[in-house]
Design an enzyme around this catalytic site. Structure first.
Site, PDB file in Angstrom:
ATOM      1  N   GLY A   1       0.830  -1.211   0.000  1.00 34.40           N
ATOM      2  CA  GLY A   1       0.000   0.000   0.000  1.00 34.40           C
ATOM      3  C   GLY A   1       0.860   1.254   0.000  1.00 34.40           C
ATOM      4  O   GLY A   1       0.586   2.219  -0.734  1.00 34.40           O
TER       5      GLY A   1
ATOM      6  N   TYR B   1       5.973 -19.725   8.464  1.00 37.05           N
ATOM      7  CA  TYR B   1       6.916 -18.959   7.639  1.00 37.05           C
ATOM      8  C   TYR B   1       6.645 -19.217   6.158  1.00 37.05           C
ATOM      9  O   TYR B   1       6.469 -18.290   5.371  1.00 37.05           O
ATOM     10  CB  TYR B   1       8.335 -19.382   7.996  1.00 37.05           C
ATOM     11  CG  TYR B   1       9.434 -18.652   7.257  1.00 37.05           C
ATOM     12  CD1 TYR B   1       9.683 -17.299   7.484  1.00 37.05           C
ATOM     13  CD2 TYR B   1      10.255 -19.323   6.347  1.00 37.05           C
ATOM     14  CE1 TYR B   1      10.719 -16.641   6.824  1.00 37.05           C
ATOM     15  CE2 TYR B   1      11.288 -18.670   5.689  1.00 37.05           C
ATOM     16  CZ  TYR B   1      11.519 -17.333   5.931  1.00 37.05           C
ATOM     17  OH  TYR B   1      12.542 -16.684   5.273  1.00 37.05           O
TER      18      TYR B   1
END
Ligand code: UDP
Length: 324
Positions: A103, A146
């Site tokens: 963003g 992960y």
């Protein structure tokens, strides 16, 4: 002057990237929440006019004033024992953190490079691993937090690329080593060197026949730099294809350190990949990149670094700081 934001700046790879971009004449903004990073890795940069540091968790909204040309997202725990201690943070930094930074990249019209990993291939059934292999990952195993965060990270980054037209780069990093690794992070190289220096036996897991291929940090940083400046948006493996068994690796460390101890065997952790070696054809063709530092030379440099740490720093530590 070009401005770059590097997340995970106080970590092993992040701190080396800060050094490289300072050297290349960039204004560097480092960001880290210091859960696994250490300010010691970047304290030499604080006096510089063109280095700033934000103590911030990228899983929360990220604000950086001024323009940005590049964002490199390197914040993440990166060791199997970290995933067990801080699984939720590991998931959040790869997913929510990546979303926040994408963003930000979109708002600043910056190019975003994400640190992905050979772990997206899981315990691979294709060897060596090429970028078009989709992997063999256990989503609910100990490494799932992960591996799946990184797989989500790739998907999210690609979506911003195709849907928003954002300039993005994806590097899949294979085992990398060098100065500034955390001695107690549980990964094989700092563990073996720490054991050798403390006069303990070296603990190979399983029967030690599993393989890894170790890349010296300077080579990796060069690959990252070239990929960032390239025009290729799909994943690229960066790593050293020189493959070795963990048992042979332990023996190399004993030889290097002149230690008298032995290699002893401990149970193999769940879902530990049996083999790993990058196919780097793509990096060679696209970036003209290949590793230059041999394991003998890289290990020597890394050993010198660990040897220079004080006695106190060589003691194994617990992980209470994760709960602060
Ligand atoms: N390993 C080992 N002894 C140790 C730590 C790790 O034999 O004290 C092994 C581990 O089981 C794995 C390899 O070394 O097969 C590399 O482990 P590391 O945690 O460094 O990274 P991975 O490539 O597994 O993510």
């Amino acid at each position: 002057m070009k401005r770059v934001l590097i997340t995970g700046a106080a970590g092993f790879l992040g701190s080396h990237l800060c050094d490289r971009f300072i050297k290349e004449g960039y204004h560097v903004i480092g960001m880290d929440n210091l859960i696994t990073g250490d300010l010691k890795n970047i304290e030499h940069l604080f006096k510089l006019e063109h280095f700033e540091f934000y103590h911030h968790d990228v899983s929360k909204f990220v604000h950086v004033p001024g323009h940005l040309d590049y964002i490199l997202h390197f914040a993440s725990p990166a060791s199997p024992i970290d995933y067990l201690k801080i699984p939720i943070q590991t998931l959040k930094v790869g997913s929510l953190g990546t979303h926040n930074l994408l963003g930000l990249a979109k708002a600043k019209n910056a190019r975003m490079l994400i640190a992905s990993t050979s772990e997206v291939y899981g315990d691979p059934t294709v060897h060596p691993q090429t970028e078009d292999y989709w992997g063999n990952v256990n989503p609910v195993g100990p490494r799932g937090v992960y591996d799946e965060a990184k797989r989500f990270q790739e998907a999210m980054t690609m979506a911003y690329h195709t849907f928003h037209g954002l300039e993005t780069r994806i590097i899949r990093i294979f085992n990398t080593y060098g100065p500034r690794m955390r001695l107690n992070d549980g990964r094989v190289l700092p563990t073996f060197i720490g054991q050798a220096l403390r006069g303990e036996d070296l603990t190979a897991f399983g029967d030690g026949t599993q393989t890894r291929s170790f890349c010296y940090v300077d080579d990796l940083v060069e690959g990252i730099y070239r990929l960032l400046l390239s025009d290729y948006a799909y994943p690229v493996n960066i790593g050293n294809p020189d493959e070795i068994t963990i048992r042979e690796f332990a023996e190399e460390i004993l030889k290097l350190t002149g230690a008298n101890q032995q290699v002893i065997f401990k149970p193999l952790p769940v879902d530990d990949p049996k083999q790993r070696r990058p196919d780097i054809t793509k990096a060679k063709e696209l970036l003209g990149w290949e590793p230059k530092v041999s394991r003998a030379e890289g290990l020597k440099r890394t050993y010198e670094y660990f040897r220079s740490l004080s006695e106190r720093d060589l003691r194994p530590k617990d992980f209470d700081h994760y709960n602060k």
